[in-house]
Design an enzyme around this catalytic site. Structure first.
Site, PDB file in Angstrom:
ATOM      1  N   HIS A  17       0.843  -1.203   0.000  1.00 53.35           N
ATOM      2  CA  HIS A  17       0.000   0.000   0.000  1.00 53.35           C
ATOM      3  C   HIS A  17       0.888   1.266   0.000  1.00 53.35           C
ATOM      4  CE1 HIS A  17      -3.117  -2.706   2.116  1.00 53.35           C
ATOM      5  NE2 HIS A  17      -3.714  -2.327   1.015  1.00 53.35           N
ATOM      6  N   LYS A  41     -14.894  -8.522   4.475  1.00 57.24           N
ATOM      7  CA  LYS A  41     -13.648  -8.758   5.209  1.00 57.24           C
ATOM      8  C   LYS A  41     -13.815  -8.659   6.703  1.00 57.24           C
ATOM      9  CE  LYS A  41     -10.597  -7.896   1.537  1.00 57.24           C
ATOM     10  NZ  LYS A  41      -9.714  -6.895   1.029  1.00 57.24           N
ATOM     11  N   ARG A  91      -2.271  -6.421  -8.109  1.00 59.51           N
ATOM     12  CA  ARG A  91      -1.214  -7.417  -7.901  1.00 59.51           C
ATOM     13  C   ARG A  91      -1.257  -8.499  -8.963  1.00 59.51           C
ATOM     14  NH1 ARG A  91      -3.053  -9.097  -2.139  1.00 59.51           N
ATOM     15  NH2 ARG A  91      -4.976  -8.782  -3.327  1.00 59.51           N
ATOM     16  N   SER A 129      -2.865  -8.195   3.257  1.00 56.50           N
ATOM     17  CA  SER A 129      -3.065  -7.813   4.658  1.00 56.50           C
ATOM     18  C   SER A 129      -3.498  -9.011   5.490  1.00 56.50           C
ATOM     19  CB  SER A 129      -4.116  -6.715   4.754  1.00 56.50           C
ATOM     20  OG  SER A 129      -3.671  -5.573   4.074  1.00 56.50           O
TER      21      SER A 129
END
Ligand code: COA
Length: 158
Positions: A17, A41, A91, A129
């Site tokens: 990030h 999440k 990504r 994360s």
């Protein structure tokens, strides 16, 4: 002054990030890091804590980076911040599928919104994360993956 919103859950902010913020600052005068909560999440990490860690991790960029929580639609948030630009990191191809869907939905709600997708630097393309949280939760060392302030925070709270 041109600003861009960088939305995410940042649970926690990682070197990936941080890299996107640094590179977005080459394109925009200001990056507004908008810390939200993805409905899919784990929301365990309190919003205030995620915001605090982003502020510490990005302090080196001074007032060119603003960190704020948001709990409205991204299109509304960007409008309220007087910008029509959103930046996200990519990504993998599977990130692209997910981003493409969000872009299409958001641009249908607000056709003026422009997305800038930055490929994640190769060294961080494997990072996530949730894996960082898993390693930290099992007492592993996350200092390779996150800014020092985040590693310090997890060390203290373990
Ligand atoms: N390098 C390394 N990893 C990266 C990265 C990078 N450059 N960019 C993202 N990631 C990882 C993150 O670590 C995270 O990993 P995880 O899945 O293990 O948690 C994952 O990629 C994506 O997380 P993040 O970038 O934090 O974003 P998100 O997808 O969780 O954020 C919101 C989602 C908040 C942006 C989205 O839900 C939103 O816009 N909400 C607002 C409400 C709204 O408008 N909804 C309608 C949408 S159409």
């Amino acid at each position: 002054m041109t600003s861009v919103v960088y939305p995410g859950s940042f649970n926690p902010i990682t070197n990936g990030h941080r890299d996107i913020v640094e590179r977005a600052l080459r394109l925009f005068d200001k990056v507004i890091v908008a810390v939200g909560t993805s409905p899919d999440k784990d929301p365990k990490t309190h919003l205030a804590e995620r915001i605090g860690l982003c502020r510490l991790a990005l302090a080196e960029f001074g007032d060119r980076v603003e960190v704020e929580g948001f709990n409205v639609l991204l299109v509304e948030y960007a409008r309220a911040k007087n910008t029509r630009f959103v930046v996200r990191g990519l990504r993998t191809i599977s990130d692209f599928d997910y981003e493409y869907q969000m872009i299409a939905m958001n641009q249908t709600m607000d056709p003026d919104l422009e997305y800038v997708l930055l490929p994640t630097s190769r060294q961080w393309s494997f990072l996530s994360s949730s894996l960082v949280r898993e390693i930290a939760g099992l007492g592993g060392d996350i200092s390779e993956f996150v800014p020092p302030a985040v590693a310090e925070h997890y060390r203290k709270s373990s």
